[in-house]
Design a protein around this motif. Sequence first.
Motif: not given
Length: 69
Positions: A22, A30-31, A18, A24
């Motif tokens: 945040d 996103s997460v 990340l 990747c």
Amino acid sequence: MSASERPVPSPCVSICALDDDDICTGCQRSVAEITRWSRMDNEERRSVLALCHERAKARGLVWMLPAKP
């Protein structure tokens, strides 16, 4: 998703790290998008893939060729 439609595959490229936002660095998700992916329908997955593409372009990871006149 219709019975004949195959699931849109994950964009994961096994480079899972990340950044400060945040996101990747491998797939540009996103997460929250990564976590929800298995529960998304194909329409939502395609929307996420479009966002990933825009993120990659914004970070200079995708180069667009100019349209031919």
